[in-house]
Motif scaffolding. Structure first.
Motif, PDB file in Angstrom:
ATOM      1  N   ASP A  94       0.729  -1.061   0.065  1.00 47.68           N
ATOM      2  CA  ASP A  94      -0.250  -0.472  -0.128  1.00 47.68           C
ATOM      3  C   ASP A  94       0.950   1.112  -0.350  1.00 47.68           C
ATOM      4  OD1 ASP A  94      -1.687   1.889   0.231  1.00 47.68           O
ATOM      5  OD2 ASP A  94      -2.888   0.839   2.535  1.00 47.68           O
ATOM      6  N   PHE A  95       0.924   2.341  -1.326  1.00 45.22           N
ATOM      7  CA  PHE A  95       1.870   3.405  -0.980  1.00 45.22           C
ATOM      8  C   PHE A  95       0.844   4.209  -0.700  1.00 45.22           C
ATOM      9  CE2 PHE A  95       3.034   0.187  -4.753  1.00 45.22           C
ATOM     10  CZ  PHE A  95       4.689   0.546  -4.347  1.00 45.22           C
ATOM     11  N   GLU A  96       0.300   4.344   0.236  1.00 44.44           N
ATOM     12  CA  GLU A  96      -0.567   5.143   0.780  1.00 44.44           C
ATOM     13  C   GLU A  96      -0.360   5.210   2.398  1.00 44.44           C
ATOM     14  OE1 GLU A  96      -2.127   8.488  -0.078  1.00 44.44           O
ATOM     15  OE2 GLU A  96      -1.793   7.435  -2.607  1.00 44.44           O
ATOM     16  N   THR A  97       0.853   4.093   2.959  1.00 42.34           N
ATOM     17  CA  THR A  97       0.361   4.390   3.817  1.00 42.34           C
ATOM     18  C   THR A  97       1.838   5.375   5.159  1.00 42.34           C
ATOM     19  OG1 THR A  97       2.459   3.018   4.057  1.00 42.34           O
ATOM     20  CG2 THR A  97       0.250   1.596   4.214  1.00 42.34           C
ATOM     21  N   PRO A  98       2.291   5.681   6.005  1.00 43.88           N
ATOM     22  CA  PRO A  98       3.235   6.092   6.479  1.00 43.88           C
ATOM     23  C   PRO A  98       4.619   5.886   6.365  1.00 43.88           C
ATOM     24  CG  PRO A  98       1.570   5.658   8.494  1.00 43.88           C
ATOM     25  CD  PRO A  98       0.953   4.778   6.644  1.00 43.88           C
ATOM     26  N   GLU A  99       4.331   4.683   5.920  1.00 40.59           N
ATOM     27  CA  GLU A  99       5.785   4.330   5.671  1.00 40.59           C
ATOM     28  C   GLU A  99       6.541   4.604   4.298  1.00 40.59           C
ATOM     29  OE1 GLU A  99       8.731  -0.560   5.126  1.00 40.59           O
ATOM     30  OE2 GLU A  99       5.928   0.046   5.370  1.00 40.59           O
ATOM     31  N   ALA A 100       5.698   4.239   3.446  1.00 44.55           N
ATOM     32  CA  ALA A 100       5.801   4.669   2.379  1.00 44.55           C
ATOM     33  C   ALA A 100       5.834   6.468   1.835  1.00 44.55           C
ATOM     34  CB  ALA A 100       4.165   4.389   0.453  1.00 44.55           C
ATOM     35  N   GLU A 101       4.906   7.194   2.685  1.00 44.30           N
ATOM     36  CA  GLU A 101       6.265   8.611   2.657  1.00 44.30           C
ATOM     37  C   GLU A 101       7.112   8.537   2.513  1.00 44.30           C
ATOM     38  OE1 GLU A 101       3.920  10.926   1.342  1.00 44.30           O
ATOM     39  OE2 GLU A 101       2.280   9.788   0.961  1.00 44.30           O
ATOM     40  N   ARG A 102       6.946   8.198   4.212  1.00 43.96           N
ATOM     41  CA  ARG A 102       8.553   7.958   4.657  1.00 43.96           C
ATOM     42  C   ARG A 102       9.699   8.024   3.358  1.00 43.96           C
ATOM     43  NH1 ARG A 102       6.431   6.231   9.355  1.00 43.96           N
ATOM     44  NH2 ARG A 102       7.449   3.860   8.446  1.00 43.96           N
ATOM     45  N   LEU A 103       9.207   6.251   3.405  1.00 43.77           N
ATOM     46  CA  LEU A 103       9.941   6.196   1.809  1.00 43.77           C
ATOM     47  C   LEU A 103      10.217   6.990   0.681  1.00 43.77           C
ATOM     48  CD1 LEU A 103       9.416   2.337   1.368  1.00 43.77           C
ATOM     49  CD2 LEU A 103      11.630   3.221   1.819  1.00 43.77           C
ATOM     50  N   LEU A 104       8.918   7.621   0.073  1.00 42.47           N
ATOM     51  CA  LEU A 104       9.551   8.570  -0.768  1.00 42.47           C
ATOM     52  C   LEU A 104       9.756   9.640   0.289  1.00 42.47           C
ATOM     53  CD1 LEU A 104       5.609   8.181  -1.992  1.00 42.47           C
ATOM     54  CD2 LEU A 104       8.236   8.219  -3.121  1.00 42.47           C
ATOM     55  N   GLU A 105       9.596  10.269   0.891  1.00 40.18           N
ATOM     56  CA  GLU A 105      10.880  11.161   1.415  1.00 40.18           C
ATOM     57  C   GLU A 105      11.814  11.069   1.319  1.00 40.18           C
ATOM     58  OE1 GLU A 105       8.732  12.373   5.846  1.00 40.18           O
ATOM     59  OE2 GLU A 105       7.650  12.880   4.240  1.00 40.18           O
ATOM     60  N   ARG A 106      12.867   9.561   2.197  1.00 39.88           N
ATOM     61  CA  ARG A 106      14.002   9.303   1.805  1.00 39.88           C
ATOM     62  C   ARG A 106      14.261   9.524   0.583  1.00 39.88           C
ATOM     63  NH1 ARG A 106      19.092   9.620   4.283  1.00 39.88           N
ATOM     64  NH2 ARG A 106      20.162   7.713   3.769  1.00 39.88           N
ATOM     65  N   PHE A 107      13.169   8.795  -0.711  1.00 40.56           N
ATOM     66  CA  PHE A 107      13.500   9.250  -1.691  1.00 40.56           C
ATOM     67  C   PHE A 107      14.288  10.614  -2.384  1.00 40.56           C
ATOM     68  CE2 PHE A 107      12.666  10.696  -6.168  1.00 40.56           C
ATOM     69  CZ  PHE A 107      13.333   9.459  -7.038  1.00 40.56           C
ATOM     70  N   GLU A 108      13.280  11.531  -1.823  1.00 47.31           N
ATOM     71  CA  GLU A 108      13.902  12.274  -2.047  1.00 47.31           C
ATOM     72  C   GLU A 108      14.818  13.487  -2.061  1.00 47.31           C
ATOM     73  OE1 GLU A 108      11.123  16.761  -1.937  1.00 47.31           O
ATOM     74  OE2 GLU A 108      10.016  15.241  -1.730  1.00 47.31           O
ATOM     75  N   TYR A 109      14.935  12.570  -0.161  1.00 42.27           N
ATOM     76  CA  TYR A 109      16.492  13.923  -0.029  1.00 42.27           C
ATOM     77  C   TYR A 109      17.180  13.259  -0.312  1.00 42.27           C
ATOM     78  CZ  TYR A 109      20.193  13.524   3.105  1.00 42.27           C
ATOM     79  OH  TYR A 109      21.759  13.864   4.073  1.00 42.27           O
ATOM     80  N   VAL A 110      17.568  11.437  -0.833  1.00 44.23           N
ATOM     81  CA  VAL A 110      18.630  10.984  -1.671  1.00 44.23           C
ATOM     82  C   VAL A 110      18.506  11.502  -2.921  1.00 44.23           C
ATOM     83  CG1 VAL A 110      19.409   8.943  -2.464  1.00 44.23           C
ATOM     84  CG2 VAL A 110      18.239   9.002   0.282  1.00 44.23           C
ATOM     85  N   SER A 111      17.767  12.060  -3.345  1.00 43.49           N
ATOM     86  CA  SER A 111      17.806  12.421  -4.883  1.00 43.49           C
ATOM     87  C   SER A 111      18.537  13.295  -5.194  1.00 43.49           C
ATOM     88  CB  SER A 111      16.123  12.388  -5.591  1.00 43.49           C
ATOM     89  OG  SER A 111      16.536  13.096  -6.493  1.00 43.49           O
TER      90      SER A 111
END
Length: 147
Positions: A94-111
């Motif tokens: 599920d891409f609408e979970t807090p875990e998914a949001e944290r991953l996307l935030e981490r991806f943005e930081y790494v990007s």
């Protein structure tokens, strides 16, 4: 909607860095990379096929990128952290979970830390793509051996 855009950007970036390697699923996706193997400017200048004007242009581009996004990570750091994020995303249901949001935030930081490598694949020859794949595989193998 914004989540879908970030996910699309994330998957596009991972496709660029993908090498199809299977590894242990126990990966860490948080924290700063532990060690730099070599400076980014040195990594950009290390390709013996580059001409002096190309190296100068890359250094100028790196300076512009660092002004906008901050200090950039090295190539292997970007590869290994993005590989880790990729594995975590593949586990998500599920891409609408807090875990998914944290991953996307981490991806943005790494990007932001890996902007110097995002445009590198634009006009590569088959030989250059093969060399890039070998370099990615080497980085991932070294990261696996250092655990």
């Amino acid at each position: 909607m914004e989540t879908n855009v970030k996910l699309t950007l994330f998957l596009t970036f991972l496709t660029i860095l993908s090498c199809g390697r299977k590894t242990n699923n126990q990966e860490v996706i948080t924290g700063e990379p532990v060690a730099k193997e070599q400076g980014l400017a040195d990594a950009l200048a290390a390709d013996t096929a580059q001409k002096i004007h190309e190296i100068k242009e890359q250094k100028e581009n790196l300076e512009r990128i660092e002004k906008k996004y901050g200090e950039q990570w090295g190539f292997c750091e970007c590869v290994t952290v993005n590989d880790s994020i990729d594995k975590a995303v593949k586990k998500l249901v599920d891409f609408e979970t807090p875990e998914a949001e944290r991953l996307l935030e981490r991806f943005e930081y790494v990007s932001n830390k890996c902007q110097a490598f995002l445009g590198m694949d634009a006009n590569r020859t088959p030989e250059e793509r093969e060399k890039h794949e070998r370099k990615v595989k080497k980085c991932l193998a070294e990261a696996r051996n250092n655990k």
